[in-house]
Design a protein around this motif. Structure first.
Motif, short mmCIF file in Angstrom:
data_model
loop_
_atom_site.label_atom_id
_atom_site.label_comp_id
_atom_site.label_asym_id
_atom_site.label_seq_id
_atom_site.Cartn_x
_atom_site.Cartn_y
_atom_site.Cartn_z
N GLY A 18 10.67 51.83 20.63
CA GLY A 18 9.66 52.12 21.63
C GLY A 18 9.85 53.50 22.25
O GLY A 18 8.89 54.22 22.50
N TYR A 19 11.10 53.87 22.48
CA TYR A 19 11.41 55.19 23.03
C TYR A 19 10.97 56.27 22.05
O TYR A 19 10.40 57.29 22.44
N TYR A 20 11.21 56.03 20.78
CA TYR A 20 10.81 57.01 19.78
C TYR A 20 9.29 57.15 19.75
O TYR A 20 8.76 58.25 19.61
N ARG A 21 8.57 56.03 19.85
CA ARG A 21 7.11 56.08 19.89
C ARG A 21 6.64 56.99 21.02
O ARG A 21 5.70 57.77 20.87
N TYR A 22 7.31 56.87 22.15
CA TYR A 22 6.97 57.70 23.30
C TYR A 22 7.19 59.18 22.98
O TYR A 22 6.35 60.04 23.27
N LEU A 23 8.33 59.49 22.38
CA LEU A 23 8.62 60.88 22.03
C LEU A 23 7.65 61.40 20.97
O LEU A 23 7.14 62.52 21.06
N ASP A 24 7.38 60.55 19.98
CA ASP A 24 6.51 60.95 18.88
C ASP A 24 5.11 61.32 19.37
O ASP A 24 4.47 62.22 18.85
#
Length: 463
Positions: A18-24
């Motif tokens: 989920g954190y990566y989705r935010y960064l992406d």
């Protein structure tokens, strides 16, 4: 700056999807559309890295007089990751290189006529798509993705890393690059790091080639800091770095989440030791000594070596074979040309002999569509293993050696430039070159003739 992209994926590797989705979602993207005629996919990963010198926004301080003038680039690199993902090569293209730029579509949709120009004019006039089209036309290497970083983004990445160590052989006072620092070793922050990679006339011989070498040395230091500096085990530092990286780059639309995950998994074993930098071989441009041109045949041979890099599709499957490994020097080889193309057997024989095979004969066979590796029926026990040693050095999908040789139409002895220390006594393998000839796989993307030009983690940064 591909290092930044690789580490963006660390969040996924650690389970923070989920954190990566935010960064992406915060990464700027552009569409790649360099045309329909493109080089073939060899299994390698080639990422174009460009440094944008746009003076818009926070970059205004680096040249207010050029605000609104668009983007230029002094840095053009292709990060080539071998198909088996065990090595990475940074290929730098000097911005002063005079090359044939193809017709391109400009930012306003109008066609930009091709012609002989400096290589960075492709980016200046036609943007990222024209740059990709130009590089592919010059190298026949397919560019899979691109990463663009501007001045402010570069500084943010270096600051998030806590600075990078550099070494200056003498004091530098470069007002144009905004870089003033004494001789010796220093840990530079983002602002100083930007000055270091931009400075040209205050260090070395004042050429773009000297600046390129410093940029390559600097990037190897970045890779070292990223992979062994404790970044991945410090949540706070990792978060700061990932945020800076995503805000710093613009990438192509194809570099989405799934593609990033695929790349991350494939390059997870790479470290700074596997990263090597090399500049395309160049020579002075006769019409203007302040410019350069690709040196031939060195540049052509280099691009061919990159295209013929080791292919992941030949990697062995799970488990280890109990059969002993057959070294190249143990294999006697007869090379027959079935393509109808004159001189093909000798060309292939030279390439394989250069990799240590004991070529005994070259000649011609009946024309055939398919390249085959053959062994005699009497060698049914050992022939496959010896044939596999040859198959492993051919590009593309691995070919299975077959039993039964073909009759040569013509054949003559091949003279080895370096005779083997010990004459092999194993079976003679027959390589029949067909019209689908895939090429000989090179053992390194950097030819031996360029080994002394390599920049890697062992290069002295103080020179």
């Amino acid at each position: 700056m591909s290092v930044a992209l690789t580490l963006v994926l660390v969040a996924v590797a650690l389970g923070a999807y989920g954190y990566y989705r935010y960064l992406d979602s915060g990464i700027d993207r552009e569409r790649i559309n360099p045309g329909t005629t493109r080089p073939p996919d060899t299994g390698a990963l080639n990422v174009l890295l460009v440094g944008s010198d746009s003076r818009e926004g926070n970059n205004k301080k680096y040249g207010a007089t050029t605000v609104g003038a668009g983007e230029r680039t002094d840095t053009i690199m292709v990060l080539h990751i071998a198909p088996n993902r065990d090595s990475a090569t940074m290929i730098s293209f000097p911005r002063d290189s005079m090359v044939m730029v193809p017709d391109c579509e400009g930012a306003n949709g109008a066609v930009l006529p091709g012609g002989l120009r400096q290589i960075n004019s492709a980016f200046n006039d036609g943007g990222i798509n024209c740059t990709i089209k130009t590089l592919e036309s010059l190298t026949n290497i397919k560019i899979d993705h691109f990463v663009k970083v501007d001045f402010t983004g570069f500084k943010g990445i270096i600051d998030a890393l806590g600075g990078i160590e550099i070494c200056l052989p003498k004091p530098v006072n470069d007002k144009e690059a905004k870089f003033v620092l004494g001789a010796g070793k220093h840990v530079v922050n983002g602002e100083q790091a930007l000055g270091y990679v931009r400075t040209r006339y205050s260090l070395g011989d004042g050429s773009d080639l000297g600046r390129i070498e410093r940029q390559q040395i600097f990037l190897t230091q970045v890779m070292e800091k990223v992979t062994s500096g404790g970044l991945l085990t410090d949540p706070g530092k990792l978060d700061a770095f990932l945020r800076a990286a995503t805000q710093a780059v613009t990438v192509d639309e194809g570099l989405g989440l799934d593609r990033m995950l695929e790349i991350a998994r494939s390059v997870s074993g790479l470290t700074a030791k596997e990263l090597k930098g090399i500049t395309v071989p160049v020579e002075p441009y006769p019409e203007n000594k302040a410019r350069v041109q690709f040196a031939q045949p060195a540049a052509r041979d280099f691009f061919e070596a990159v295209r013929n890099d080791t292919d992941i599709r030949t990697s062995p499957g799970p488990g280890k074979s109990s059969a002993p490994k057959i070294e190249h020097a143990q294999v006697r080889l007869q090379v027959l040309n079935g393509t109808g193309e004159q001189g093909k057997a000798l060309q292939v024989a030279d390439a394989l002999a250069g990799q240590g095979f004991v070529v005994t004969q070259v000649g011609n066979a009946a024309t055939t569509d398919t390249t085959t590796i053959r062994y005699a029926r009497k060698d049914a026990q050992d022939g496959p293993a010896y044939g596999d040693a040859v198959a492993a050095r051919l590009s593309k999908d691995k070919r299975t050696p077959v039993q039964g040789k073909v009759k040569a139409v013509t054949s003559q002895p091949y003279e080895l430039k370096t005779p083997p220390a010990r004459k092999p006594d194993g079976p003679v393998i027959q390589l029949v070159i067909g019209k689908d000839w895939p090429g000989v796989r090179v053992q390194s993307a950097i030819p031996d003739a360029l080994k002394d030009k390599v920049v890697d983690s062992t290069t002295d940064p103080c020179k």
